[in-house]
Design an enzyme around this catalytic site. Structure first.
Site, PDB file in Angstrom:
ATOM      1  N   CYS A  42       0.881  -1.078   0.096  1.00 28.75           N
ATOM      2  CA  CYS A  42      -0.091  -0.075  -0.006  1.00 28.75           C
ATOM      3  C   CYS A  42       1.038   1.148  -0.060  1.00 28.75           C
ATOM      4  O   CYS A  42       1.831   1.347   0.947  1.00 28.75           O
ATOM      5  CB  CYS A  42      -0.947  -0.110   1.298  1.00 28.75           C
ATOM      6  SG  CYS A  42      -1.805   1.502   1.357  1.00 28.75           S
ATOM      7  N   ASP A  49      -0.426  -5.876   0.405  1.00 26.87           N
ATOM      8  CA  ASP A  49      -1.612  -6.053  -0.179  1.00 26.87           C
ATOM      9  C   ASP A  49      -1.521  -7.453  -1.010  1.00 26.87           C
ATOM     10  O   ASP A  49      -0.550  -7.554  -1.587  1.00 26.87           O
ATOM     11  CB  ASP A  49      -2.255  -4.940  -1.346  1.00 26.87           C
ATOM     12  CG  ASP A  49      -2.705  -3.733  -0.455  1.00 26.87           C
ATOM     13  OD1 ASP A  49      -3.389  -3.678   0.703  1.00 26.87           O
ATOM     14  OD2 ASP A  49      -2.248  -2.571  -0.902  1.00 26.87           O
TER      15      ASP A  49
END
Length: 129
Positions: A42, A49
């Protein structure tokens, strides 16, 4: 002390999208590829992620080699990039490498903070098979 990169790290760092000639250029057909272990970071929090990438495409002159696409997507593991940008960038790179008739890429990100995101991008016009 300088540590030599591990063989997997070297392979990922040197990854390029290798393609080969479409063996059936006159026949419309679809190729479906799923990459269930995609990761990036992120850009706001730095947290990882995780996503499942699903690609469907109708080849033009070239077909992407499977090990090459695996190594290519693994190169995003330590990159800080948004869901939207990474999905579009991967599609752009795949389109540039393969010149498909049609291609769709879906990035289905694991929920984080009670938010589930799916980004879907496409290129070209899907033909009947």
């Amino acid at each position: 002390m300088t540590q030599t990169p591990l063989y997997g790290e070297r392979a990922i760092a040197e990854a390029e999208l290798i393609c080969f000639d479409n063996p059936r250029p006159g026949r419309p057909y679809e190729v479906s590829i799923e990459l269930p272990e995609f990761t990036c970071k992120c850009p706001f929090s730095g947290y990882p992620d995780f996503a499942v990438l699903r690609m469907i495409y109708q080849p033009g002159p070239r077909v992407v080699e499977l090990k090459a696409i695996k190594l290519y997507v693994n190169s995003y593991r330590d990159q800080s990039i948004s869901h939207e940008e990474v999905t579009n960038r991967i599609l752009d790179d795949l389109v540039a490498a393969t010149d498909p008739v049609w291609m769709q890429l879906e990035a289905d990100f694991n929920p984080r903070g009670n938010v589930h995101t799916v980004v879907r991008v496409s290129h070209g016009t899907r033909q009947p098979c």
